[in-house]
Design a protein around this motif. Structure first.
Motif, PDB file in Angstrom:
ATOM      1  N   GLY A  13     -10.963  -8.926 -20.217  1.00 38.04           N
ATOM      2  CA  GLY A  13     -10.557  -8.527 -21.553  1.00 38.04           C
ATOM      3  C   GLY A  13     -10.165  -7.076 -21.671  1.00 38.04           C
ATOM      4  N   HIS A  14      -9.947  -6.414 -20.526  1.00 37.72           N
ATOM      5  CA  HIS A  14      -9.550  -5.012 -20.554  1.00 37.72           C
ATOM      6  C   HIS A  14      -8.027  -4.909 -20.524  1.00 37.72           C
ATOM      7  CE1 HIS A  14     -13.659  -3.960 -20.127  1.00 37.72           C
ATOM      8  NE2 HIS A  14     -13.765  -4.275 -18.838  1.00 37.72           N
ATOM      9  N   PRO A  15      -7.464  -3.825 -21.073  1.00 33.16           N
ATOM     10  CA  PRO A  15      -6.002  -3.675 -21.063  1.00 33.16           C
ATOM     11  C   PRO A  15      -5.469  -3.437 -19.665  1.00 33.16           C
ATOM     12  CG  PRO A  15      -7.058  -1.714 -21.973  1.00 33.16           C
ATOM     13  CD  PRO A  15      -8.138  -2.744 -21.828  1.00 33.16           C
ATOM     14  N   ALA A  16      -4.233  -3.834 -19.455  1.00 29.91           N
ATOM     15  CA  ALA A  16      -3.574  -3.587 -18.170  1.00 29.91           C
ATOM     16  C   ALA A  16      -3.323  -2.093 -17.995  1.00 29.91           C
ATOM     17  CB  ALA A  16      -2.259  -4.354 -18.109  1.00 29.91           C
ATOM     18  N   SER A  17      -3.126  -1.687 -16.751  1.00 31.36           N
ATOM     19  CA  SER A  17      -2.832  -0.289 -16.456  1.00 31.36           C
ATOM     20  C   SER A  17      -1.824  -0.214 -15.318  1.00 31.36           C
ATOM     21  CB  SER A  17      -4.092   0.475 -16.052  1.00 31.36           C
ATOM     22  OG  SER A  17      -3.764   1.748 -15.525  1.00 31.36           O
ATOM     23  N   PRO A  18      -0.884   0.726 -15.387  1.00 34.47           N
ATOM     24  CA  PRO A  18       0.063   0.889 -14.273  1.00 34.47           C
ATOM     25  C   PRO A  18      -0.598   1.392 -12.997  1.00 34.47           C
ATOM     26  CG  PRO A  18       0.323   2.661 -15.871  1.00 34.47           C
ATOM     27  CD  PRO A  18      -0.615   1.671 -16.490  1.00 34.47           C
ATOM     28  N   ILE A  19      -1.874   1.805 -13.084  1.00 34.26           N
ATOM     29  CA  ILE A  19      -2.573   2.341 -11.913  1.00 34.26           C
ATOM     30  C   ILE A  19      -3.354   1.252 -11.182  1.00 34.26           C
ATOM     31  CG2 ILE A  19      -4.274   4.057 -11.133  1.00 34.26           C
ATOM     32  CD1 ILE A  19      -3.574   5.716 -13.571  1.00 34.26           C
ATOM     33  N   HIS A  20      -3.749   0.195 -11.865  1.00 33.95           N
ATOM     34  CA  HIS A  20      -4.551  -0.849 -11.230  1.00 33.95           C
ATOM     35  C   HIS A  20      -3.748  -1.601 -10.172  1.00 33.95           C
ATOM     36  CE1 HIS A  20      -7.755  -0.087 -13.902  1.00 33.95           C
ATOM     37  NE2 HIS A  20      -7.406  -0.873 -14.905  1.00 33.95           N
ATOM     38  N   GLY A  21      -4.395  -1.850  -9.038  1.00 38.87           N
ATOM     39  CA  GLY A  21      -3.731  -2.603  -7.982  1.00 38.87           C
ATOM     40  C   GLY A  21      -4.344  -2.319  -6.629  1.00 38.87           C
ATOM     41  N   PRO A  22      -3.710  -2.774  -5.569  1.00 40.52           N
ATOM     42  CA  PRO A  22      -4.234  -2.543  -4.212  1.00 40.52           C
ATOM     43  C   PRO A  22      -3.749  -1.209  -3.649  1.00 40.52           C
ATOM     44  CG  PRO A  22      -2.326  -3.958  -4.098  1.00 40.52           C
ATOM     45  CD  PRO A  22      -2.549  -3.687  -5.565  1.00 40.52           C
ATOM     46  N   ASN A  23      -4.493  -0.696  -2.691  1.00 34.31           N
ATOM     47  CA  ASN A  23      -4.088   0.517  -1.999  1.00 34.31           C
ATOM     48  C   ASN A  23      -3.101   0.211  -0.885  1.00 34.31           C
ATOM     49  OD1 ASN A  23      -5.618   2.580  -3.345  1.00 34.31           O
ATOM     50  ND2 ASN A  23      -7.462   1.776  -2.362  1.00 34.31           N
ATOM     51  N   GLN A  24      -2.375   1.236  -0.482  1.00 34.63           N
ATOM     52  CA  GLN A  24      -1.554   1.184   0.725  1.00 34.63           C
ATOM     53  C   GLN A  24      -2.335   1.925   1.820  1.00 34.63           C
ATOM     54  OE1 GLN A  24       2.897   1.117   0.217  1.00 34.63           O
ATOM     55  NE2 GLN A  24       2.420   2.645  -1.327  1.00 34.63           N
ATOM     56  N   TRP A  25      -2.997   1.171   2.668  1.00 26.78           N
ATOM     57  CA  TRP A  25      -3.860   1.772   3.682  1.00 26.78           C
ATOM     58  C   TRP A  25      -3.037   2.208   4.902  1.00 26.78           C
ATOM     59  CZ3 TRP A  25      -8.785   2.829   2.393  1.00 26.78           C
ATOM     60  CH2 TRP A  25      -9.337   2.145   1.305  1.00 26.78           C
ATOM     61  N   PRO A  26      -3.427   3.306   5.540  1.00 25.05           N
ATOM     62  CA  PRO A  26      -2.634   3.878   6.646  1.00 25.05           C
ATOM     63  C   PRO A  26      -2.910   3.181   7.978  1.00 25.05           C
ATOM     64  CG  PRO A  26      -4.528   5.259   6.213  1.00 25.05           C
ATOM     65  CD  PRO A  26      -4.568   4.176   5.178  1.00 25.05           C
ATOM     66  N   CYS A  27      -2.513   1.949   8.053  1.00 24.30           N
ATOM     67  CA  CYS A  27      -2.810   1.144   9.244  1.00 24.30           C
ATOM     68  C   CYS A  27      -1.973   1.541  10.459  1.00 24.30           C
ATOM     69  CB  CYS A  27      -2.599  -0.337   8.925  1.00 24.30           C
ATOM     70  SG  CYS A  27      -3.673  -0.933   7.589  1.00 24.30           S
ATOM     71  N   GLN A  28      -0.996   2.439  10.290  1.00 25.49           N
ATOM     72  CA  GLN A  28      -0.156   2.835  11.432  1.00 25.49           C
ATOM     73  C   GLN A  28      -0.948   3.583  12.497  1.00 25.49           C
ATOM     74  OE1 GLN A  28       0.430   3.790   8.200  1.00 25.49           O
ATOM     75  NE2 GLN A  28       2.613   3.671   7.686  1.00 25.49           N
ATOM     76  N   VAL A  29      -2.090   4.171  12.112  1.00 24.90           N
ATOM     77  CA  VAL A  29      -2.972   4.829  13.079  1.00 24.90           C
ATOM     78  C   VAL A  29      -4.219   3.966  13.242  1.00 24.90           C
ATOM     79  CG1 VAL A  29      -4.447   6.837  13.519  1.00 24.90           C
ATOM     80  CG2 VAL A  29      -2.140   7.167  12.609  1.00 24.90           C
ATOM     81  N   PRO A  30      -4.404   3.339  14.397  1.00 24.96           N
ATOM     82  CA  PRO A  30      -5.569   2.469  14.602  1.00 24.96           C
ATOM     83  C   PRO A  30      -6.884   3.213  14.326  1.00 24.96           C
ATOM     84  CG  PRO A  30      -3.996   2.209  16.389  1.00 24.96           C
ATOM     85  CD  PRO A  30      -3.520   3.378  15.577  1.00 24.96           C
ATOM     86  N   GLY A  31      -7.742   2.585  13.559  1.00 25.23           N
ATOM     87  CA  GLY A  31      -9.046   3.179  13.274  1.00 25.23           C
ATOM     88  C   GLY A  31      -9.101   4.036  12.034  1.00 25.23           C
ATOM     89  N   PHE A  32      -7.933   4.400  11.473  1.00 26.23           N
ATOM     90  CA  PHE A  32      -7.941   5.293  10.313  1.00 26.23           C
ATOM     91  C   PHE A  32      -8.480   4.575   9.073  1.00 26.23           C
ATOM     92  CE2 PHE A  32      -5.172   8.541   7.749  1.00 26.23           C
ATOM     93  CZ  PHE A  32      -6.316   9.198   7.365  1.00 26.23           C
ATOM     94  N   THR A  33      -8.004   3.364   8.821  1.00 22.81           N
ATOM     95  CA  THR A  33      -8.451   2.642   7.628  1.00 22.81           C
ATOM     96  C   THR A  33      -9.955   2.372   7.653  1.00 22.81           C
ATOM     97  OG1 THR A  33      -6.284   1.666   7.203  1.00 22.81           O
ATOM     98  CG2 THR A  33      -8.194   0.517   6.301  1.00 22.81           C
ATOM     99  N   PRO A  34     -10.528   1.886   8.771  1.00 19.07           N
ATOM    100  CA  PRO A  34     -11.978   1.654   8.774  1.00 19.07           C
ATOM    101  C   PRO A  34     -12.796   2.909   8.505  1.00 19.07           C
ATOM    102  CG  PRO A  34     -10.954   0.495  10.595  1.00 19.07           C
ATOM    103  CD  PRO A  34      -9.886   1.369   9.995  1.00 19.07           C
ATOM    104  N   ILE A  35     -12.394   4.049   9.078  1.00 22.45           N
ATOM    105  CA  ILE A  35     -13.191   5.255   8.854  1.00 22.45           C
ATOM    106  C   ILE A  35     -13.008   5.767   7.427  1.00 22.45           C
ATOM    107  CG2 ILE A  35     -11.576   7.077   9.613  1.00 22.45           C
ATOM    108  CD1 ILE A  35     -13.979   8.323  11.113  1.00 22.45           C
ATOM    109  N   LEU A  36     -11.827   5.553   6.837  1.00 20.63           N
ATOM    110  CA  LEU A  36     -11.647   5.906   5.429  1.00 20.63           C
ATOM    111  C   LEU A  36     -12.568   5.074   4.543  1.00 20.63           C
ATOM    112  CD1 LEU A  36      -7.779   6.326   5.038  1.00 20.63           C
ATOM    113  CD2 LEU A  36      -9.498   8.064   4.520  1.00 20.63           C
ATOM    114  N   MET A  37     -12.665   3.790   4.825  1.00 15.71           N
ATOM    115  CA  MET A  37     -13.533   2.927   4.028  1.00 15.71           C
ATOM    116  C   MET A  37     -14.997   3.339   4.172  1.00 15.71           C
ATOM    117  SD  MET A  37     -11.819  -0.837   4.568  1.00 15.71           S
ATOM    118  CE  MET A  37     -10.287  -1.290   3.730  1.00 15.71           C
TER     119      MET A  37
END
Length: 301
Positions: free
Chosen positions: A81-105
């Motif tokens: 029941g919350h309003p929509a927002s242009p910011i809500h959504g998924p991230n673009q994770w930097p998967c081009q460098v192996p291991g970067f996304t897991p350590i960011l998480m």
């Protein structure tokens, strides 16, 4: 400054090392994650895309960055029941460098807990219950956190060398002078800055109105107060005005600031105990509305 308690050194230093690898990728690869309205304002900003706005317009900042936010499903937001927002959504994770996304998480997980612990200490210092900032205001599971991975190459405009040297020495410079990041305050509650140990580039304005360096110290993060604490304390806490300028001609700087923010739907307003001797100075604000007003004007696309 705050101690990196609870954040393993391998995580805090590892995320910086991985960031250096990602920013060293070709521009075409980084642009695969280009920030756009269609990506919910998440992703990569090339050099000069981020701007510092002022009364004369704006000045491009000399840095590139990758922006991540708490991920929210638009369908789940609608169901709640919350309003929509242009910011809500998924991230673009930097998967081009192996291991970067897991350590960011992993880094985000630890930083959420550190931010919540700091808020408990601040609440106690203000004479409030330790859990005052938890739950639907800024609980660590609900906080609409923001993470920026930022690369500051050396400032290159030789025509501004004298102004840059003056700023590095703590002097005021015109807002139209391009810096690595122009002077500003942060939007939310707390900013925890994890920065490279070999470049001193962050400056903060102290209570005397002087620009002073905030050099990297081993085992610590720089902690900035954001705009929302000024509202909550009715002006008792002031947001930290800060700027960045990397004048070292031979070294790049990377920082990974974590912004511990209120919940998106939180209504932020002066706490009653801070309005006893003076009326409320700030109107109540829905944090998500405040964040949107900032994020949607941050970039020149």
């Amino acid at each position: 400054m705050c101690c990196c308690a609870g954040v393993p050194e391998a995580v805090s230093t590892g995320v910086l090392a991985q960031a250096h690898k990602w920013f060293a990728l070709p521009e075409t690869v980084k642009r695969q994650l280009l920030l756009r309205p269609e990506t919910c304002y998440r992703g990569y900003q090339p050099l000069g895309a981020n701007v510092t706005r002022h009364h004369e317009g704006f000045t491009p900042d000399w840095h590139e960055a990758l922006d991540l936010y708490k991920e929210e499903s638009p369908s789940a937001i609608k169901a709640a029941g919350h309003p929509a927002s242009p910011i809500h959504g998924p991230n673009q994770w930097p998967c081009q460098v192996p291991g970067f996304t897991p350590i960011l998480m992993d880094y985000i997980h630890h930083m959420q807990r550190l931010g919540a612990a700091l808020l408990r200490g601040i609440a106690a210092g203000l004479g409030l219950p330790q859990q005052y900032f938890g739950g639907s205001l800024a609980g660590h599971e609900e906080s609409y956190w923001v993470l920026r991975v930022i690369h500051y190459p050396p400032l290159q405009d030789k025509s501004l060398k004298q102004q840059h040297q003056a700023a590095a020495a703590g002097q005021e410079v015109g807002r139209q002078v391009q810096l690595s990041c122009g002077e500003h305050t942060d939007y939310g509650l707390l900013t925890l800055v994890n920065q490279d140990p070999h470049v001193c580039a962050l400056q903060v304005k102290n209570a005397l109105g002087q620009w002073v360096d905030a050099p990297p110290l081993p085992g610590t993060f720089v902690c900035n107060i954001g705009d929302m604490f000024q509202v909550l304390t009715n002006g008792q806490y002031k947001p930290t005005l800060h700027r960045v300028l990397n004048t070292d001609p031979s070294k790049s700087r990377v920082s990974v600031p974590f912004f511990y923010e209120p919940c998106y739907e939180a209504i932020v307003q002066p706490i009653p105990q801070f309005c006893r001797s003076a009326p409320a100075k700030y109107p109540a604000v829905r944090y998500g509305t405040h964040l949107e007003s900032k994020v949607l004007t941050n970039f020149e696309m």
